[in-house]
Every structure is written in C-alpha cells, then in structure tokens.
Scaffold this active site. Sequence first.
Site, short mmCIF file in Angstrom:
data_model
loop_
_atom_site.label_atom_id
_atom_site.label_comp_id
_atom_site.label_asym_id
_atom_site.label_seq_id
_atom_site.Cartn_x
_atom_site.Cartn_y
_atom_site.Cartn_z
N SER A 48 33.35 33.07 116.66
CA SER A 48 32.43 32.82 115.55
C SER A 48 33.24 32.53 114.28
O SER A 48 34.41 32.18 114.37
CB SER A 48 31.48 34.01 115.36
OG SER A 48 30.44 33.65 114.49
N ASN A 49 32.61 32.67 113.14
CA ASN A 49 33.31 32.41 111.87
C ASN A 49 32.77 33.36 110.80
O ASN A 49 31.95 34.23 111.10
CB ASN A 49 33.11 30.95 111.47
CG ASN A 49 31.66 30.59 111.38
OD1 ASN A 49 30.93 31.10 110.55
ND2 ASN A 49 31.20 29.73 112.28
#
Length: 313
Positions: A48-49
Amino acid sequence: GLGRLADIKDIIGSICQVLGRSGDLAGKHIVVTAGGTQEPIDPVRYLSNRSSGKMGYALAEAARDRGAKVTLVTAPTSLPEPVGVDVIQVGTAQEMRQAVENVTLRSDALIMAAAVADYRPLKAAKDKIKKGKTGLTLELECTPDILGTVKGNFIKVGFAAESSNLVENAREKLKQKGLALIVANDITAGDSGFGTDTNRVTIIDREGKIESLPLMSKRKVADRLLDKVVGLSEETIVYCSLREEPRIGFSKGQEPLFSKRKGTLILETAIGNITVSYNPKYDEFGPRGVSKWLKWLKKNHPELKAGDKVRLQ
Ligand code: PMT
C-alpha cells in the site's frame, strides 16, 4: 440507541448538508475516491502507500456542503465516514475500479484523490508466507489504470503526487488519462501531500492554464478545486454525430442551459480545435437552431468526423 444525542460531528455534517442544498453543485452527482488501495501479498500482508484519505474525504464533504449528491469510493482509512455521503469501502485497485465504473454511470464528475497502487503481487498466497532464512522475491504486475480507462460523459479530475518536475509530470498524466483537470501535489514538503492536514497544490487544466495555490487546509484546496469543476460543468459540451444527418445529444440537465447561452463554438476534432464564429443565419442556440447550424458546419468543415465534440464557450 433511541433518545441518545447523535455525535456532534454528525450533527454538524447534517446541518452543513441541509444548508448546502441550494449550493452551486445542487443537482450534480460527484464521485470522489480516497485513500491508498491495499494489494494483498498473503492473508496478513499487503502492498500500500501513505495516503490517509484526508484529501478525498475533504473533497467529499466540500461537495456535499455545496449541494451535490456525493459518492465516496474509499480504500481503508482511519477517518470517520462523512455524514450525508454514500460511502463505498473497497480494498484493492480492482475493487476500486469496479465501484468507480458502477457509480459513474450517471455522474457529473469523477475526482480521483485516491493513491491507487501501481503494482500488485501477481498472485496472492493463500496461506501466510512463512519467514525463511533467505529473502523473499515478489513478482508484481500493473494494476488497472482506473482514471485512464473509465468511460462516460463526466468531468474527470486526477491528482498527481510528485517529488520532482511537478508541472511537467502532472501535465503528462492529464494528457495520457484524458482529464479536464489535474491537481499536482508537492510531496517533498513536510506540510503537504500524504497524511498532512494541509496541502500545496498546482491545478492544471486541459488548455494548459496553471494555478499554483499557497499552502492551505485540504478543505480549502477542495473548495478551490470544486470552484473549477463548477466552472467546467457550466460549459456545455454537446456530442454530435456527423456521420449521416447531424444529430446532437445533450447531456443530462444541459438542454435548458444550452438554449440560454451565446458565444463561440469550439469544435474539438482529430485535427485540433477549430473556432467557428457565430453564424447569424441561425440566430438561436436552442436545439433546433443548433441542428441547422451543425448541417451548415458539416458542409463547411468536411474534416469533421463522427464523434467530434462541439463545445459552447
Ligand atoms: O490521502 P492523503 O494523505 O490526504 O494524501 C493525498 C494524496 C497525496 C494521496 C492525493 O492528494 C494524491 O495526490 N493522490 C494521487 C496520488 C498519485 O500519485 O497518483 P498517481 O500519480 O499515481 O496517479 C495519477 C491519477 O491517476 C490519480 O488521480 C490516481 O488516483 C489515478 N490512478 C492511478 C493509478 C491507477 N492504477 N489508477 C488510477 O486511476
């Protein structure tokens, strides 16, 4: 339960929604995306980020407070769901794509503030991957480009989080994805971009106009961006088919607006934009006048082809 006072934030949200009913986005359906998608590696891990969803949620609330019906398609965040907004929770880029395609069918604008993962594991492991003595190599594939491939007659707005060549990179994305506007985020500063309450953005439109905004709250950025969306939705875009008899199709709600406006017609064609001055022979812009006018255009502009757009400015 019954008789219990609702949360203050919910009360304020409801009041804002009611007060905004006659706002400049009344009658419009705005779809906003938010958060960072999560691409599973195995049942417990994902790629993810750092997106917190704050920018997207601020946009959803701002659009609601200006009278829009808002659908928020959100990847997991720790933010409370905004009151008066239809919220669709998704996990992966693929789920976000599906949801966006479903809800934009009858929408007026799509604003993608989400940080969609660009890559996902080719195959997510069914069981938790055991820790080994050596490292682990993951094979990744590209996720679908939601904004670049979603189809429909609505205003498309993208965000671009950039750490260098802010304007050039964002402009390239605007072109590639066929957007009306792109919001370039400077993510090198500590007070802007991922996770912060403030943002420093540059808004670029498809005509190449650039507006750099100073540091401000994400809610203020949202309102400045929505001002531009309102401006664009006041432009009437008429899709015409010039293959046989010229025919025009008005997008939802634009017909009355169209007949009231006067101005210059810009033809967006495969060979570039052609500005056509007003033809006094057809002195009205109502649907009948325009049909006659399109016949005239077809005769005088044989380079026009089916699917070209006629934009009234
Ligand atoms: O959530 P916050 O913590 O408030 O932070 C806000 C933000 C920095 C995440 C947000 O404002 C932002 O900039 N979002 C875009 C992040 C980004 O870098 O996007 P991109 O450059 O990879 O993509 C450009 C546009 O295409 C974006 O609108 C994105 O949503 C969209 N996209 C990207 C990849 C993909 N597979 N499909 C897409 O639709």
